[in-house]
Scaffold this active site. Structure first.
Site, PDB file in Angstrom:
ATOM      1  N   CYS A  22      12.702 -11.186   3.265  1.00  0.00           N
ATOM      2  CA  CYS A  22      12.984 -10.246   1.660  1.00  0.00           C
ATOM      3  C   CYS A  22      14.514 -10.051   1.555  1.00  0.00           C
ATOM      4  O   CYS A  22      14.982  -9.274   2.422  1.00  0.00           O
ATOM      5  CB  CYS A  22      12.021  -9.235   1.694  1.00  0.00           C
ATOM      6  SG  CYS A  22      12.314  -8.485  -0.013  1.00  0.00           S
ATOM      7  N   CYS A  54      14.323  -1.200   0.356  1.00  0.00           N
ATOM      8  CA  CYS A  54      13.202  -1.108  -0.079  1.00  0.00           C
ATOM      9  C   CYS A  54      12.116  -0.735   0.909  1.00  0.00           C
ATOM     10  O   CYS A  54      12.139  -1.129   2.189  1.00  0.00           O
ATOM     11  CB  CYS A  54      12.503  -2.427  -0.713  1.00  0.00           C
ATOM     12  SG  CYS A  54      10.897  -1.957  -1.230  1.00  0.00           S
ATOM     13  N   CYS A 110       7.859  -3.071   2.947  1.00  0.00           N
ATOM     14  CA  CYS A 110       7.327  -3.992   3.920  1.00  0.00           C
ATOM     15  C   CYS A 110       8.123  -3.820   5.301  1.00  0.00           C
ATOM     16  O   CYS A 110       8.800  -4.744   5.805  1.00  0.00           O
ATOM     17  CB  CYS A 110       7.704  -5.285   3.321  1.00  0.00           C
ATOM     18  SG  CYS A 110       6.911  -5.699   1.819  1.00  0.00           S
ATOM     19  N   CYS A 123      10.492  -9.473  -5.204  1.00  0.00           N
ATOM     20  CA  CYS A 123       9.552  -9.272  -4.053  1.00  0.00           C
ATOM     21  C   CYS A 123       8.739 -10.232  -3.685  1.00  0.00           C
ATOM     22  O   CYS A 123       8.197 -10.945  -4.302  1.00  0.00           O
ATOM     23  CB  CYS A 123       8.797  -8.140  -4.801  1.00  0.00           C
ATOM     24  SG  CYS A 123       7.421  -7.498  -3.643  1.00  0.00           S
ATOM     25  N   GLN A 131      -9.296  -3.577  -4.507  1.00  0.00           N
ATOM     26  CA  GLN A 131      -8.623  -4.105  -3.394  1.00  0.00           C
ATOM     27  C   GLN A 131      -7.363  -4.918  -3.779  1.00  0.00           C
ATOM     28  O   GLN A 131      -7.532  -5.818  -4.909  1.00  0.00           O
ATOM     29  CB  GLN A 131      -9.265  -4.754  -2.239  1.00  0.00           C
ATOM     30  CG  GLN A 131     -10.467  -3.915  -1.793  1.00  0.00           C
ATOM     31  CD  GLN A 131      -9.880  -2.600  -1.062  1.00  0.00           C
ATOM     32  OE1 GLN A 131      -8.606  -2.709  -0.621  1.00  0.00           O
ATOM     33  NE2 GLN A 131     -10.656  -2.053  -0.487  1.00  0.00           N
ATOM     34  N   TYR A 158     -18.915   6.541  -3.188  1.00  0.00           N
ATOM     35  CA  TYR A 158     -17.374   6.140  -3.758  1.00  0.00           C
ATOM     36  C   TYR A 158     -17.407   4.602  -4.105  1.00  0.00           C
ATOM     37  O   TYR A 158     -16.736   3.934  -3.811  1.00  0.00           O
ATOM     38  CB  TYR A 158     -16.586   6.310  -2.524  1.00  0.00           C
ATOM     39  CG  TYR A 158     -16.651   7.676  -1.805  1.00  0.00           C
ATOM     40  CD1 TYR A 158     -15.992   8.966  -2.394  1.00  0.00           C
ATOM     41  CD2 TYR A 158     -17.343   7.869  -0.717  1.00  0.00           C
ATOM     42  CE1 TYR A 158     -16.012   9.985  -1.708  1.00  0.00           C
ATOM     43  CE2 TYR A 158     -17.463   9.165   0.074  1.00  0.00           C
ATOM     44  CZ  TYR A 158     -16.807  10.210  -0.562  1.00  0.00           C
ATOM     45  OH  TYR A 158     -17.134  11.512   0.220  1.00  0.00           O
ATOM     46  N   GLU A 171     -20.187   7.347  -8.049  1.00  0.00           N
ATOM     47  CA  GLU A 171     -18.769   7.297  -8.148  1.00  0.00           C
ATOM     48  C   GLU A 171     -18.228   8.440  -8.929  1.00  0.00           C
ATOM     49  O   GLU A 171     -19.130   8.840  -9.993  1.00  0.00           O
ATOM     50  CB  GLU A 171     -18.227   5.963  -8.817  1.00  0.00           C
ATOM     51  CG  GLU A 171     -16.917   5.792  -9.249  1.00  0.00           C
ATOM     52  CD  GLU A 171     -15.909   6.171  -8.185  1.00  0.00           C
ATOM     53  OE1 GLU A 171     -15.064   6.990  -8.387  1.00  0.00           O
ATOM     54  OE2 GLU A 171     -16.204   5.551  -7.122  1.00  0.00           O
ATOM     55  N   ASP A 223     -16.890   4.070   1.037  1.00  0.00           N
ATOM     56  CA  ASP A 223     -15.582   3.862   0.896  1.00  0.00           C
ATOM     57  C   ASP A 223     -14.553   4.797   0.164  1.00  0.00           C
ATOM     58  O   ASP A 223     -14.442   4.739  -0.995  1.00  0.00           O
ATOM     59  CB  ASP A 223     -15.417   2.401   0.094  1.00  0.00           C
ATOM     60  CG  ASP A 223     -14.051   1.716   0.284  1.00  0.00           C
ATOM     61  OD1 ASP A 223     -13.203   2.423   0.854  1.00  0.00           O
ATOM     62  OD2 ASP A 223     -13.690   0.654  -0.362  1.00  0.00           O
ATOM     63  N   CYS A 281      -9.408   3.355   4.563  1.00  0.00           N
ATOM     64  CA  CYS A 281      -7.885   2.736   4.495  1.00  0.00           C
ATOM     65  C   CYS A 281      -6.895   3.877   5.188  1.00  0.00           C
ATOM     66  O   CYS A 281      -5.918   3.468   5.613  1.00  0.00           O
ATOM     67  CB  CYS A 281      -7.404   2.728   3.065  1.00  0.00           C
ATOM     68  SG  CYS A 281      -7.317   4.415   2.078  1.00  0.00           S
TER      69      CYS A 281
END
Length: 488
Positions: A74, A80, A83, A166, A310, A347, A368, A416, A443
């Protein structure tokens, strides 16, 4: 030796923390967490925070590269912060992600699972490691001369790098970003002033009085694989600029980039979150659709500009289908057919896990906190068809006890939660009523380890499945399959 914030030191990076920061040690043995480095490097790092036995630091210079390291593809890699792992081959990234999950379970959760229960990381494949994002949040900021920048945050900083190529995005998203820069300049709209605390810290930086057109906060671009492109412009309250913003939106819709919808959102809070607190207006198609192949059928999800979904659609298919596979193993059932009467999705968002599990249960319940997401979940379930009956409610998972008392205990509970993990009241309700089977999605390996440790006295942890939803980064999504019974 005593260390202070601002000191620099050279060290070898030898591991990773649960949040993906590289770990090194000072000459005296103090643990240092370095954002931006990778294991195997020898680096110079600047301390940004010092405690008694540990410190946090930012990468200043790489003195010696890791043996697996490769050139970053990149053009923005030097500035940045998005990543940091693009310098590592795909296979090395996957192995480190598995180790992050394993180390988190051991160090944070004190859970020492047999090696075979932590499965190899699931991945969409090396050929799908770039251009995978269906959503990106870009930030506005003023540079030292006062010019408005639009791009991504630099590593460990609120400064913004103007991103033009990007590699996680499609060419269309990059074209939209360039068009947004042009239109902001045309209509003389500028980045909002930095928060007061930050402005006080910038003694020598560019300063000016705040103007009525200093309003720009974030631009969010959604581009699902199913088609369409939705642009959300998030600003401070700006009634005097409403006409200009509406004109910008119309030009985007009429322009060559293929924008299909435009949303103007208002954010009053100074917190650095790309989320509109109020929708000012919409133009064009304000909802998008994404289709995932789940349990052998195509399922289409409606999404609006504030929907959680996602960001990697192909890997999301892996995640949801892997959740169903783990659930199937808990029932000792074949992949197809009915496994039980009731499944609860806590959730539930727009209904991803609920719709994945639906073919295997007669009734599915979703909970939720965000009411608009509940409305989308209902619509998504209605469009999916099938014989399963659905019930979605808007409510806080912290009040799960009320649902147990009213509805009994499901055959399977899937969760989740946000990055902070499950609320303590949610965990207490689960432990009190003990659904016989659970599949957790997380996550954040650290909060997953904490939640599993709390549940471990009442549940066996049958399997842990990491999934690579975020290639080129240290982030990893993780599934865990639990079965009622004392001990991990």
């Amino acid at each position: 030796m005593e260390y202070h914030t601002g000191d620099t030191l050279e060290m070898e990076l030898v591991g990773l923390s649960s949040d993906g920061r590289a770990v090194g040690r000072s000459a005296e043995g103090m643990t240092v967490f370095v954002r931006g480095g990778v294991p195997g490097q020898t680096v110079v790092a600047r301390l940004t925070g010092v405690k008694k036995r540990m410190a946090e630091a930012e990468l200043v210079e790489v003195r010696q590269r890791a043996k697996e390291e490769r050139p970053a593809p990149c053009p923005h890699a030097g500035s940045c912060g998005g990543c940091p792992w693009q310098i590592l081959p795909h296979a090395v990234q996957l192995e480190w992600k598995r180790r992050i999950v394993q180390d988190s379970l051991q160090r944070i959760g004190r859970l020492h699972l047999p090696e075979e229960r932590i499965l190899p990381v699931l991945s969409a494949g090396e050929e799908k490691q770039w251009g995978y994002r269906n959503k990106m949040e870009f930030a506005f900021a003023a540079n030292g001369e006062g010019r408005t920048l639009l791009g991504l945050r630099e590593r460990s900083s609120r400064r913004v790098t103007e991103v033009t190529h990007c590699l996680l995005q499609s060419p269309r998203t990059m074209a939209v970003l360039d068009e947004l820069r042009r239109l902001c300049e045309k209509y003389r709209l500028h980045a909002a002033a930095a928060p007061q605390k930050e402005r006080r810290q910038r003694h020598g930086a560019f300063s000016r009085s705040v103007r009525q057109n200093d309003i720009l906060r974030f631009a969010v671009i959604r581009e699902p694989l199913a088609g369409g492109c939705l642009v959300e412009l998030i600003t401070q309250p700006s009634p005097q600029e409403a006409g200009n913003i509406r004109s910008m939106g119309r030009e985007l819709l009429d322009g060559p980039c293929g924008v299909t919808g435009f949303v103007h959102s208002i954010r009053r809070s100074e917190s650095d979150v790309a989320y509109g607190e109020e929708t000012a207006f919409t133009l064009g198609e304000a909802q998008l659709r994404e289709t995932l192949r789940l349990q052998g059928r195509d399922v289409t999800f409606r999404l609006d500009h504030n929907s959680f979904f996602q960001v990697n659609s192909r890997a999301a298919e892996l995640l949801y289908n892997a959740a169903a596979d783990l659930a199937s193993s808990l029932f000792g059932s074949p992949e197809k057919g009915i496994w039980g009467e009731n499944c609860w999705d806590i959730y539930c968002g727009a209904g991803g896990l609920a719709l994945t599990m639906a073919p295997h249960f007669r009734h599915v319940f979703g909970l939720e906190a965000v009411a608009p997401a509940v409305d989308l979940a209902r619509k998504n379930a209605g469009a999916a068809g099938g014989e399963t009956t659905f019930r979605f409610e808007a409510g806080d998972a912290a009040n799960l006890e009320q649902r147990f008392s009213r509805m009994g205990t499901p055959d399977l509970l899937v969760t989740d939660p946000p990055r902070a993990g499950m609320d303590e009241h949610t965990v207490k309700a689960i432990l009190r009523h003990r659904p016989p089977r659970m599949v957790l999605v997380s996550c954040n390996p650290a909060t997953l380890a904490r939640d599993l440790a709390l549940l471990a006295p009442a549940y066996h942890i049958r399997a842990v499945q990491p999934v690579d939803l975020f290639p080129q980064t240290p982030h990893v999504e993780t599934l865990a399959a639990l079965e009622s019974g004392a001990g991990a």
